[in-house]
Write an enzyme that holds these catalytic residues in place. Structure first.
Site, PDB file in Angstrom:
ATOM      1  N   LYS A   1       0.835  -1.199   0.000  1.00 59.10           N
ATOM      2  CA  LYS A   1       0.000   0.000   0.000  1.00 59.10           C
ATOM      3  C   LYS A   1       0.881   1.266   0.000  1.00 59.10           C
ATOM      4  O   LYS A   1       2.101   1.167   0.225  1.00 59.10           O
ATOM      5  CB  LYS A   1      -0.921  -0.043   1.229  1.00 59.10           C
ATOM      6  CG  LYS A   1      -1.901  -1.234   1.211  1.00 59.10           C
ATOM      7  CD  LYS A   1      -2.822  -1.191   2.421  1.00 59.10           C
ATOM      8  CE  LYS A   1      -3.872  -2.283   2.366  1.00 59.10           C
ATOM      9  NZ  LYS A   1      -4.842  -2.180   3.481  1.00 59.10           N
TER      10      LYS A   1
ATOM     11  N   TYR B   1     -12.231  -2.437  -3.562  1.00 65.81           N
ATOM     12  CA  TYR B   1     -12.815  -2.541  -2.216  1.00 65.81           C
ATOM     13  C   TYR B   1     -14.345  -2.477  -2.245  1.00 65.81           C
ATOM     14  O   TYR B   1     -14.959  -2.066  -1.263  1.00 65.81           O
ATOM     15  CB  TYR B   1     -12.252  -1.430  -1.324  1.00 65.81           C
ATOM     16  CG  TYR B   1     -10.845  -1.710  -0.812  1.00 65.81           C
ATOM     17  CD1 TYR B   1     -10.553  -2.860  -0.066  1.00 65.81           C
ATOM     18  CD2 TYR B   1      -9.808  -0.814  -1.048  1.00 65.81           C
ATOM     19  CE1 TYR B   1      -9.271  -3.108   0.415  1.00 65.81           C
ATOM     20  CE2 TYR B   1      -8.516  -1.055  -0.561  1.00 65.81           C
ATOM     21  CZ  TYR B   1      -8.262  -2.205   0.173  1.00 65.81           C
ATOM     22  OH  TYR B   1      -6.995  -2.446   0.656  1.00 65.81           O
TER      23      TYR B   1
ATOM     24  N   PHE C   1     -15.532   3.720   7.138  1.00 66.04           N
ATOM     25  CA  PHE C   1     -14.145   4.079   6.820  1.00 66.04           C
ATOM     26  C   PHE C   1     -13.853   4.040   5.311  1.00 66.04           C
ATOM     27  O   PHE C   1     -12.734   4.326   4.880  1.00 66.04           O
ATOM     28  CB  PHE C   1     -13.163   3.159   7.568  1.00 66.04           C
ATOM     29  CG  PHE C   1     -13.337   1.689   7.263  1.00 66.04           C
ATOM     30  CD1 PHE C   1     -12.772   1.105   6.149  1.00 66.04           C
ATOM     31  CD2 PHE C   1     -14.083   0.887   8.121  1.00 66.04           C
ATOM     32  CE1 PHE C   1     -12.925  -0.249   5.881  1.00 66.04           C
ATOM     33  CE2 PHE C   1     -14.251  -0.469   7.864  1.00 66.04           C
ATOM     34  CZ  PHE C   1     -13.673  -1.041   6.733  1.00 66.04           C
TER      35      PHE C   1
ATOM     36  N   ARG D   1      -2.100 -14.664   4.047  1.00 69.23           N
ATOM     37  CA  ARG D   1      -2.838 -13.925   5.087  1.00 69.23           C
ATOM     38  C   ARG D   1      -2.148 -14.072   6.454  1.00 69.23           C
ATOM     39  O   ARG D   1      -2.059 -13.123   7.217  1.00 69.23           O
ATOM     40  CB  ARG D   1      -4.287 -14.410   5.170  1.00 69.23           C
ATOM     41  CG  ARG D   1      -5.138 -14.059   3.956  1.00 69.23           C
ATOM     42  CD  ARG D   1      -5.543 -12.609   3.908  1.00 69.23           C
ATOM     43  NE  ARG D   1      -6.440 -12.232   4.970  1.00 69.23           N
ATOM     44  CZ  ARG D   1      -7.170 -11.118   4.976  1.00 69.23           C
ATOM     45  NH1 ARG D   1      -7.104 -10.264   3.965  1.00 69.23           N
ATOM     46  NH2 ARG D   1      -7.953 -10.838   5.980  1.00 69.23           N
TER      47      ARG D   1
ATOM     48  N   THR E   1      -6.035  -7.802  10.263  1.00 71.94           N
ATOM     49  CA  THR E   1      -6.333  -6.506   9.629  1.00 71.94           C
ATOM     50  C   THR E   1      -5.825  -5.361  10.499  1.00 71.94           C
ATOM     51  O   THR E   1      -5.213  -4.413  10.010  1.00 71.94           O
ATOM     52  CB  THR E   1      -7.863  -6.368   9.420  1.00 71.94           C
ATOM     53  OG1 THR E   1      -8.295  -7.455   8.607  1.00 71.94           O
ATOM     54  CG2 THR E   1      -8.224  -5.052   8.767  1.00 71.94           C
TER      55      THR E   1
ATOM     56  N   ARG F   1       2.245  -7.022   9.351  1.00 73.59           N
ATOM     57  CA  ARG F   1       1.525  -5.954  10.051  1.00 73.59           C
ATOM     58  C   ARG F   1       1.927  -5.909  11.532  1.00 73.59           C
ATOM     59  O   ARG F   1       1.896  -4.847  12.158  1.00 73.59           O
ATOM     60  CB  ARG F   1       0.019  -6.151   9.892  1.00 73.59           C
ATOM     61  CG  ARG F   1      -0.484  -5.812   8.483  1.00 73.59           C
ATOM     62  CD  ARG F   1      -1.872  -6.348   8.243  1.00 73.59           C
ATOM     63  NE  ARG F   1      -2.452  -5.910   6.971  1.00 73.59           N
ATOM     64  CZ  ARG F   1      -3.614  -6.357   6.505  1.00 73.59           C
ATOM     65  NH1 ARG F   1      -4.315  -7.245   7.198  1.00 73.59           N
ATOM     66  NH2 ARG F   1      -4.088  -5.925   5.349  1.00 73.59           N
TER      67      ARG F   1
ATOM     68  N   ASN G   1      -1.989   0.015   7.258  1.00 68.25           N
ATOM     69  CA  ASN G   1      -1.486  -1.343   7.539  1.00 68.25           C
ATOM     70  C   ASN G   1      -0.654  -1.970   6.422  1.00 68.25           C
ATOM     71  O   ASN G   1      -0.565  -3.192   6.298  1.00 68.25           O
ATOM     72  CB  ASN G   1      -2.626  -2.258   8.006  1.00 68.25           C
ATOM     73  CG  ASN G   1      -3.710  -2.435   6.964  1.00 68.25           C
ATOM     74  OD1 ASN G   1      -3.610  -1.872   5.871  1.00 68.25           O
ATOM     75  ND2 ASN G   1      -4.719  -3.222   7.272  1.00 68.25           N
TER      76      ASN G   1
ATOM     77  N   HIS H   1      -1.916  -5.285   1.337  1.00 69.84           N
ATOM     78  CA  HIS H   1      -3.184  -5.984   1.080  1.00 69.84           C
ATOM     79  C   HIS H   1      -2.873  -7.433   0.681  1.00 69.84           C
ATOM     80  O   HIS H   1      -1.879  -7.701   0.019  1.00 69.84           O
ATOM     81  CB  HIS H   1      -3.934  -5.317  -0.083  1.00 69.84           C
ATOM     82  CG  HIS H   1      -5.060  -6.167  -0.609  1.00 69.84           C
ATOM     83  ND1 HIS H   1      -6.301  -6.197  -0.015  1.00 69.84           N
ATOM     84  CD2 HIS H   1      -5.112  -7.069  -1.627  1.00 69.84           C
ATOM     85  CE1 HIS H   1      -7.070  -7.066  -0.667  1.00 69.84           C
ATOM     86  NE2 HIS H   1      -6.371  -7.599  -1.650  1.00 69.84           N
TER      87      HIS H   1
ATOM     88  N   GLU I   1      -9.332 -10.233  -8.034  1.00 74.43           N
ATOM     89  CA  GLU I   1      -8.386  -9.119  -7.871  1.00 74.43           C
ATOM     90  C   GLU I   1      -7.272  -9.186  -8.915  1.00 74.43           C
ATOM     91  O   GLU I   1      -6.852  -8.152  -9.450  1.00 74.43           O
ATOM     92  CB  GLU I   1      -7.817  -9.143  -6.444  1.00 74.43           C
ATOM     93  CG  GLU I   1      -8.884  -8.773  -5.409  1.00 74.43           C
ATOM     94  CD  GLU I   1      -8.505  -9.037  -3.957  1.00 74.43           C
ATOM     95  OE1 GLU I   1      -9.351  -8.782  -3.077  1.00 74.43           O
ATOM     96  OE2 GLU I   1      -7.383  -9.513  -3.685  1.00 74.43           O
TER      97      GLU I   1
HETATM   98  P1  IDP Z   1      -7.927  -6.911   5.173  1.00 76.11           P
HETATM   99  O1  IDP Z   1      -7.067  -5.894   4.452  1.00 76.11           O
HETATM  100  O2  IDP Z   1      -7.192  -7.524   6.339  1.00 76.11           O
HETATM  101  O3  IDP Z   1      -8.513  -7.954   4.237  1.00 76.11           O
HETATM  102  P2  IDP Z   1     -10.560  -5.702   5.242  1.00 76.11           P
HETATM  103  O4  IDP Z   1     -11.586  -5.914   6.316  1.00 76.11           O
HETATM  104  O5  IDP Z   1     -10.803  -6.324   3.905  1.00 76.11           O
HETATM  105  O6  IDP Z   1      -9.147  -6.136   5.841  1.00 76.11           O
HETATM  106  O7  IDP Z   1     -10.404  -4.131   5.074  1.00 76.11           O
HETATM  107  C1  IDP Z   1      -9.671  -3.583   3.988  1.00 76.11           C
HETATM  108  C2  IDP Z   1      -8.799  -2.469   4.482  1.00 76.11           C
HETATM  109  O8  IDP Z   1      -9.617  -1.432   4.967  1.00 76.11           O
HETATM  110  C3  IDP Z   1      -7.884  -2.814   5.656  1.00 76.11           C
HETATM  111  O9  IDP Z   1      -6.704  -3.475   5.279  1.00 76.11           O
HETATM  112  C4  IDP Z   1      -7.611  -1.445   6.225  1.00 76.11           C
HETATM  113  O10 IDP Z   1      -6.646  -0.759   5.438  1.00 76.11           O
HETATM  114  C5  IDP Z   1      -8.946  -0.754   6.032  1.00 76.11           C
HETATM  115  N1  IDP Z   1      -9.784  -0.849   7.231  1.00 76.11           N
HETATM  116  C6  IDP Z   1     -10.465  -1.916   7.695  1.00 76.11           C
HETATM  117  N2  IDP Z   1     -11.110  -1.627   8.842  1.00 76.11           N
HETATM  118  C7  IDP Z   1     -10.832  -0.325   9.093  1.00 76.11           C
HETATM  119  C8  IDP Z   1     -11.216   0.571  10.139  1.00 76.11           C
HETATM  120  O11 IDP Z   1     -11.941   0.227  11.070  1.00 76.11           O
HETATM  121  N3  IDP Z   1     -10.718   1.834  10.055  1.00 76.11           N
HETATM  122  C9  IDP Z   1      -9.912   2.252   9.043  1.00 76.11           C
HETATM  123  N4  IDP Z   1      -9.536   1.449   8.046  1.00 76.11           N
HETATM  124  C10 IDP Z   1      -9.989   0.180   8.068  1.00 76.11           C
HETATM  125 MG    MG Z   2      -9.931  -7.787   2.744  1.00 79.69          MG
END
Ligand code: IDP
Ligand code: MG
Length: 170
Positions: free
Chosen positions: A29, A69, A77, A105, A111, A122, A132, A135, A146
Site C-alpha cells: 500500500k 474494495y 471508513f 494472510r 487486519t 503488520r 497497515n 493488502h 483481484e
Molecule cells: P484486510 O485488508 O485484512 O482484508 P478488510 O476488512 O478487507 O481487511 O479491510 C480492507 C482495508 O480497509 C484494511 O486493510 C484497512 O486498510 C482498512 N480498514 C479496515 N477496517 C478499518 C477501520 O476500522 N478503520 C480504518 N480502516 C480500516
Molecule cells: Mg480484505
C-alpha cells in the site's frame, strides 16, 4: 484395472501440481512504499518459497480502488480508505504456491496491527488499522477477481524457478 490405476496416479499428481499453482494478489500500500518497505515485503515471500508471477509499480485511480474494495462500500471508513489507497504509488503483485492465499494472510497478520503477532508484516511494521502497509486476498475466489482487476493476462509471467524441486516434493 491397469488403466484405472494409471488414471488415479495421473489425477493425484495433476491435482497436487494444480494445488502448487494457487495464486494470490498482494499489494504494498502507499504507506509501505513511502516507508521504503517494498524490498523487505517482497523478501518475506521470496524467502518462504513462493513464486512471483507478476508485479508493477503504479499510482492507482480512485475508480480502480472503489472497484477493488467494492465489498466495503457501505462501511464508515470507506471514503478514508479510498483516499489513503489513492494517495501514492502502490506495488500490486501476484504470487503463486501451495496454500499461498491462506499462508499469505498469516504472513500479513490481522487486519488491525494491534492484533497481529510479531513476525507478521503488520505485526512488525505498523500500528494502526488505517495504515497497515499491505493488502492480501482473503480467498481463492477474491484472489482470482483481484488478479483480473489489476493485471492483464499477458502480464502474468509463466516461468519455472530453479529452486522448485527443492521446495516441492512433486
Ligand atoms: P484486510 O485488508 O485484512 O482484508 P478488510 O476488512 O478487507 O481487511 O479491510 C480492507 C482495508 O480497509 C484494511 O486493510 C484497512 O486498510 C482498512 N480498514 C479496515 N477496517 C478499518 C477501520 O476500522 N478503520 C480504518 N480502516 C480500516
Ligand atoms: Mg480484505
Amino acid at each position: 484395472m491397469v488403466v484405472c490405476t494409471i488414471l488415479a496416479i495421473f489425477s493425484f499428481f495433476s491435482s497436487a501440481m494444480a494445488a502448487n499453482k494457487e495464486r494470490t494478489f498482494l499489494m504494498v500500500k502507499p504507506d509501505g512504499v513511502q516507508r521504503g518497505l517494498v524490498g523487505k515485503i517482497i523478501k518475506r515471500f521470496e524467502n518462504k518459497g513462493f513464486k512471483l508471477v507478476a508485479m508493477k509499480f503504479t499510482w492507482p485511480s480512485e475508480e480502480l480502488l472503489k472497484q477493488h474494495y467494492k465489498d466495503l462500500e457501505g462501511r464508515p471508513f470507506f471514503p478514508g480508505l479510498v483516499k489513503y489507497m489513492s494517495s501514492g504509488p502502490v506495488v500490486p503483485m501476484v504470487w503463486e504456491g501451495l496454500n499461498v492465499v491462506k499462508t499469505g494472510r498469516f504472513m500479513l497478520g490481522e487486519t488491525n496491527p494491534k492484533d497481529s503477532n510479531p513476525g507478521t508484516l503488520r505485526g512488525d511494521y505498523c500500528v494502526q488499522v488505517g495504515r497497515n502497509i499491505i493488502h492480501g486476498s482473503d480467498s481463492v475466489d477474491s484472489a482470482n477477481k483481484e488478479i483480473d482487476l489489476w493485471f492483464k493476462k499477458d502480464e502474468l509471467i509463466s516461468w519455472q524457478p530453479a529452486t522448485s524441486a527443492w521446495i516441492y516434493e512433486d
